[in-house]
Scaffold this motif. Structure first.
Motif: not given
Length: 533
Positions: A114, A125-127, A159, A164
């Motif tokens: 996160q 953002r949540k990866l 990333w 994301e």
């Protein structure tokens, strides 16, 4: 001439026993004083272990600590928690600030990464891509748009944070990926370390997901890896060693530091003072391990310059870019935060400590007084001396004991009788040693009255078998028997004291013989046990 022979020239008062052991106190170097000046402050009650610590690159350089399913932000001034982020479903394993300090990324054991806004603590953002726990996440030093991560699935991921999505899946490791770091001079390069014992250098421009640019075999599971400030050297930690690798030389091993007794868990770069320019920068590797020690390693001279013990296994370490705060995370949920005061830094410069240092204090240093200044001659008696002044001190008056005063007046027999009545064996032996040096001890014994000889024999009976004094006192006891034999025969009291002295010596001889017999029995057994091992 006779009076001249009485003078014992090399004598200082008061007397001190020569046989008393002196503890060895190692002298502190200027660098050791520097690291000791970080005054430890405990930050307790973090519930569980602290596996990751990170400092913000931007002033005021707050720091973040991962503990349990939380991420806490701390003030570098007060060392108190300002905010806590709890938007995690599992244990937080790693954290990293972006280069401008406005965003922070954190990974947890659920496999989620996160990205939060530092001011509002809002998840931006949540990866999601890792199928196993994520062990590290890192923002590149010169890049604000990407992060790298690695986990127990053996993958290293590059990333695109805004989108994301994963740009590259790097599959070179054969075991859990535990650590990584980004190059300080090139945002396309980074290194990773794994439990397959290998440190790999990656370059995102190569494009081959299965091939690293360079590989170094650490020889043990790698717990942490670190780019050194020059960008050409990499340090890896694993087992009980920290190894330095030369990337420009093709991954050649430069040095292996094996000062820890247990596994080294984390390393970081520490600086001595603020850097003035590239040439005067003083960088060190700080390492912590499960043995509870923090070591400071000078990798330019290949030596450990400072060591500090903590009462718990250590899992993480961080050092502020401002050189004012160092933090250490433990396995029992305590952070040892050391803060260095500005006044101490200023004093170090006044003392001319280490080369290339400048004060980390925000307060300007006062201009030093010189003999050419008018203000120098206007100082009063109440003026406090500066560190560089030469002080002429009045000698302190030493209060001498009675036996010291008698010895100064060459009244030897009275000094011996006086000290025997004080019941202090160290002082008695010191007086006897002084009389031996003056060659007056036997003369004093010859001149002792019968009632004065009794306390001396009682002292010998009590302390002749003490190992520290036995070599002097046993020889003295023989001389007394030879010189004062007639007086001893004519006194029942003195006869009794001699019998008691003889009994004490015989008992000590018997004990020593029994100990030798026991040693003779145990020695073969120990040798046999050693052969089996």
């Amino acid at each position: 001439m006779a009076a001249m022979e009485e003078i014992h020239v090399s004598k200082t008062y008061p007397l001190k026993p020569k046989l008393k052991p002196r503890p060895k106190t190692p002298s502190k170097t200027p660098e050791s004083k520097y690291w000791s000046s970080f005054k430890n402050h405990e930050i307790p009650n973090l519930i569980s272990s602290v596996p990751s610590l990170a400092f913000s690159p931007a002033a005021p350089h707050r720091f973040a600590a991962a503990h349990s399913a939380s991420l806490s932000l701390f003030s570098p001034q007060t060392l108190a928690a300002t905010h806590t982020i709890t938007s995690f479903s599992d244990v937080v394993s790693s954290t990293s600030f972006r280069s401008d300090g406005s965003l922070i990324a954190a990974s947890d054991l659920s496999g989620l990464i996160q990205v939060f806004d530092v001011k509002t603590r809002t998840p931006l953002r949540k990866l999601r891509s890792h199928t196993r726990p994520v062990r590290f996440v890192k923002y590149p030093v010169l890049d604000k748009l990407h992060v790298i991560s690695g986990g127990d699935d053996g993958l290293v991921k590059y990333w695109d944070v805004a989108g994301e999505n994963v740009i590259l899946n790097l599959k070179g490791h054969k075991d859990y990926v535990r650590c990584g770091d980004c190059s300080p001079v090139n945002f396309d390069s980074f290194v990773t370390g794994s439990y397959d014992h290998v440190v790999k250098l990656w370059d995102v421009r190569v494009g081959d997901e299965n091939r690293a640019v360079m590989e170094m075999n650490h020889g043990k599971p790698v717990e942490d890896v670190l780019f050194l400030p020059s960008g050409g050297l990499v340090a890896s930690a694993g087992g009980n060693s920290v190894k330095v690798w030369d990337l420009i030389g093709g991954g050649k091993l430069v040095y292996s530091m094996e000062s820890h007794n247990k596994t080294v868990t984390s390393i970081c770069v520490g600086r001595i003072g603020m850097e003035i320019d590239d040439e005067s920068m003083q960088n060190r590797i700080l390492s912590v391990g499960l043995d509870g020690y923090m070591k400071v390693f000078d990798y330019t001279n290949f030596k450990v310059t400072h060591s500090m013990r903590h009462p718990a296994p250590l899992l993480s370490v961080g050092f502020s870019p401002s050189c004012k705060v160092q933090v250490i995370g433990t396995s029992n949920g305590i952070i040892y935060a050391g803060k260095r005061k500005g006044k101490e830094a200023a004093e170090e410069i006044a003392l001319g400590g280490l080369p290339g240092f400048q004060s980390i204090s925000d307060e300007p240093l006062k201009r030093a007084l010189r003999p050419s200044f008018y203000r120098y001659f206007r100082r009063g008696q109440s003026e406090k001396p500066s560190e560089g002044d030469f002080l002429v001190m009045k000698p302190k008056k030493v209060k001498l004991a009675e036996h010291d005063r008698l010895l100064k007046k060459f009244r030897h027999k009275e000094a011996l009788v006086s000290v025997l009545g004080r019941n202090n064996p160290e002082n008695v032996v010191a007086v006897m040693e002084e009389l031996v040096a003056r060659r007056k001890l036997l003369k004093c014994i010859s001149n002792l009255e019968s009632e004065e000889l009794g306390p001396l024999l009682r002292f010998l009976q009590k302390y002749s078998t003490v190992p520290r004094y036995s070599s002097l006192l046993m020889g003295l006891a023989k001389k007394i028997v030879d010189i004062r034999a007639e007086d001893i025969r004519g006194s029942n009291e003195l006869k009794g004291l001699i019998r008691n002295l003889k009994s004490a010596v015989e008992e000590e001889i018997r004990i020593q013989q029994e100990l030798q017999e026991i040693q003779g029995i145990i020695s073969p057994l120990l040798k046999m046990a050693g052969r089996r091992l």
